[in-house]
Design an enzyme around this catalytic site. Sequence first.
Site, mmCIF file in Angstrom:
data_model
loop_
_atom_site.group_PDB
_atom_site.id
_atom_site.type_symbol
_atom_site.label_atom_id
_atom_site.label_comp_id
_atom_site.label_asym_id
_atom_site.label_seq_id
_atom_site.Cartn_x
_atom_site.Cartn_y
_atom_site.Cartn_z
ATOM 1 N N ASP A 64 -6.897 2.619 1.254
ATOM 2 C CA ASP A 64 -8.181 1.993 0.932
ATOM 3 C C ASP A 64 -9.352 2.695 1.596
ATOM 4 O O ASP A 64 -10.349 2.999 0.964
ATOM 5 C CB ASP A 64 -8.157 0.493 1.306
ATOM 6 C CG ASP A 64 -7.692 0.219 2.737
ATOM 7 O OD1 ASP A 64 -7.362 1.175 3.470
ATOM 8 O OD2 ASP A 64 -7.645 -0.967 3.129
ATOM 9 N N ASP A 109 -11.356 5.466 8.113
ATOM 10 C CA ASP A 109 -12.337 5.001 9.087
ATOM 11 C C ASP A 109 -12.316 5.986 10.262
ATOM 12 O O ASP A 109 -12.886 7.071 10.172
ATOM 13 C CB ASP A 109 -11.962 3.563 9.468
ATOM 14 C CG ASP A 109 -12.934 2.918 10.437
ATOM 15 O OD1 ASP A 109 -14.091 3.339 10.494
ATOM 16 O OD2 ASP A 109 -12.522 1.974 11.147
ATOM 17 N N PHE A 137 -18.612 -3.021 8.252
ATOM 18 C CA PHE A 137 -17.312 -3.584 7.947
ATOM 19 C C PHE A 137 -17.353 -4.154 6.533
ATOM 20 O O PHE A 137 -18.206 -4.974 6.211
ATOM 21 C CB PHE A 137 -16.923 -4.667 8.952
ATOM 22 C CG PHE A 137 -15.463 -4.982 8.886
ATOM 23 C CD1 PHE A 137 -14.535 -4.211 9.568
ATOM 24 C CD2 PHE A 137 -15.010 -6.032 8.095
ATOM 25 C CE1 PHE A 137 -13.171 -4.466 9.463
ATOM 26 C CE2 PHE A 137 -13.639 -6.295 7.990
ATOM 27 C CZ PHE A 137 -12.735 -5.515 8.679
ATOM 28 N N VAL A 138 -16.444 -3.698 5.692
ATOM 29 C CA VAL A 138 -16.475 -4.104 4.287
ATOM 30 C C VAL A 138 -15.205 -4.857 3.892
ATOM 31 O O VAL A 138 -14.135 -4.658 4.479
ATOM 32 C CB VAL A 138 -16.665 -2.885 3.349
ATOM 33 C CG1 VAL A 138 -18.041 -2.271 3.521
ATOM 34 C CG2 VAL A 138 -15.577 -1.834 3.568
ATOM 35 N N GLY A 141 -3.863 -2.765 2.152
ATOM 36 C CA GLY A 141 -5.226 -2.501 1.696
ATOM 37 C C GLY A 141 -5.356 -1.719 0.404
ATOM 38 O O GLY A 141 -6.332 -1.871 -0.332
ATOM 39 N N LYS A 172 -15.741 6.233 5.835
ATOM 40 C CA LYS A 172 -16.824 5.985 6.794
ATOM 41 C C LYS A 172 -16.949 7.219 7.669
ATOM 42 O O LYS A 172 -16.419 7.284 8.779
ATOM 43 C CB LYS A 172 -16.468 4.793 7.698
ATOM 44 C CG LYS A 172 -16.670 3.434 7.103
ATOM 45 C CD LYS A 172 -16.476 2.382 8.204
ATOM 46 C CE LYS A 172 -16.094 1.048 7.621
ATOM 47 N NZ LYS A 172 -15.632 0.103 8.650
ATOM 48 N N ARG A 218 -9.350 -10.074 0.074
ATOM 49 C CA ARG A 218 -8.781 -8.899 -0.605
ATOM 50 C C ARG A 218 -8.952 -8.982 -2.116
ATOM 51 O O ARG A 218 -8.967 -7.964 -2.801
ATOM 52 C CB ARG A 218 -7.278 -8.785 -0.309
ATOM 53 C CG ARG A 218 -6.939 -8.448 1.133
ATOM 54 C CD ARG A 218 -5.487 -8.003 1.209
ATOM 55 N NE ARG A 218 -4.944 -8.058 2.561
ATOM 56 C CZ ARG A 218 -5.069 -7.080 3.460
ATOM 57 N NH1 ARG A 218 -5.717 -5.978 3.142
ATOM 58 N NH2 ARG A 218 -4.540 -7.204 4.663
ATOM 59 N N ASP A 233 -9.604 -6.377 3.683
ATOM 60 C CA ASP A 233 -9.624 -7.742 4.216
ATOM 61 C C ASP A 233 -10.404 -7.881 5.501
ATOM 62 O O ASP A 233 -10.657 -6.914 6.214
ATOM 63 C CB ASP A 233 -8.190 -8.188 4.517
ATOM 64 C CG ASP A 233 -7.638 -7.507 5.778
ATOM 65 O OD1 ASP A 233 -7.634 -6.251 5.837
ATOM 66 O OD2 ASP A 233 -7.251 -8.221 6.722
HETATM 67 P P1 IMP Z 1 -8.432 4.152 10.690
HETATM 68 O O1 IMP Z 1 -7.078 4.431 11.258
HETATM 69 O O2 IMP Z 1 -9.464 3.887 11.741
HETATM 70 O O3 IMP Z 1 -8.895 5.163 9.680
HETATM 71 O O4 IMP Z 1 -8.350 2.740 10.002
HETATM 72 C C1 IMP Z 1 -7.896 2.561 8.769
HETATM 73 C C2 IMP Z 1 -7.530 1.111 8.541
HETATM 74 O O5 IMP Z 1 -8.399 0.179 9.219
HETATM 75 C C3 IMP Z 1 -7.695 0.851 7.081
HETATM 76 O O6 IMP Z 1 -6.520 1.143 6.361
HETATM 77 C C4 IMP Z 1 -8.074 -0.613 7.061
HETATM 78 O O7 IMP Z 1 -6.902 -1.402 7.026
HETATM 79 C C5 IMP Z 1 -8.785 -0.864 8.362
HETATM 80 N N1 IMP Z 1 -10.257 -0.835 8.187
HETATM 81 C C6 IMP Z 1 -11.118 0.087 8.651
HETATM 82 N N2 IMP Z 1 -12.384 -0.200 8.305
HETATM 83 C C7 IMP Z 1 -12.318 -1.346 7.584
HETATM 84 C C8 IMP Z 1 -13.327 -2.177 6.930
HETATM 85 O O8 IMP Z 1 -14.538 -1.914 6.919
HETATM 86 N N3 IMP Z 1 -12.846 -3.272 6.293
HETATM 87 C C9 IMP Z 1 -11.538 -3.610 6.263
HETATM 88 N N4 IMP Z 1 -10.579 -2.872 6.850
HETATM 89 C C10 IMP Z 1 -10.965 -1.747 7.507
HETATM 90 MG MG MG Z 2 -5.070 -0.621 5.785
#
Ligand code: IMP
Ligand code: MG
Length: 170
Positions: free
Chosen positions: A94, A97, A146-147, A38, A125, A159, A153
């Site tokens: 990237d 979340d 979701f972006v 990402g 987020k 991407r 992706d």
């Molecule tokens: P986290 O562990 O929940 O912070 O998730 C992080 C990973 O989830 C990121 O590195 C992305 O690969 C994926 N992700 C989370 N939200 C999105 C989104 O809105 N679009 C695309 N990928 C996302």
């Molecule tokens: Mg990622």
Amino acid sequence: MRVLLSTDEIDVGVSDLAGRIQADYTGQSLTVLGVLTGSLVFLADLIRKLDLPLRVGVLQASSYRGETKTAGQLILQTAMLPDIVDRDVLLVDDIFDTGRTLATIFEQMQSHRPRSLRSAVLLWKEERTIVEYRPDYHVFRIPDKFVVGYGLDYDDQYRHLPHIAAYDEM
Ligand code: IMP
Ligand code: MG
């Protein structure tokens, strides 16, 4: 298709981030570590705006796809990781979340004994974050949507879009 962040807005935001990083690391050399896949586009743009002695490396993080997704199930591939012992390291991802991914990577990278370790993300987020860890730098806070695009992706597609779009509104 609804554009959430245009190419120009991203460019201004990434330039601003590069300025902050450069000010914080004046007189130091930096190792930037991008989290694949990402961070690819963000990483490429950010490093070209940094006027510092710079090393670049990557690592890959992937989660098991199944019903349960917990921090313990994150798989880190560090085969391409450069030696970071005693280096000033900046992790680049990237999106922050839930925060589990970056928090887990941060912890694991500490065991490689860098001199310092910080992190930078393009998107945050905030409403969805459940960990206590926070990235040191972020460019944009976005709502819980979701972006895709600019490296992000959906099912490995989109991407390459030069902007960031909300997926359900495409
Ligand atoms: P986290 O562990 O929940 O912070 O998730 C992080 C990973 O989830 C990121 O590195 C992305 O690969 C994926 N992700 C989370 N939200 C999105 C989104 O809105 N679009 C695309 N990928 C996302
Ligand atoms: Mg990622």
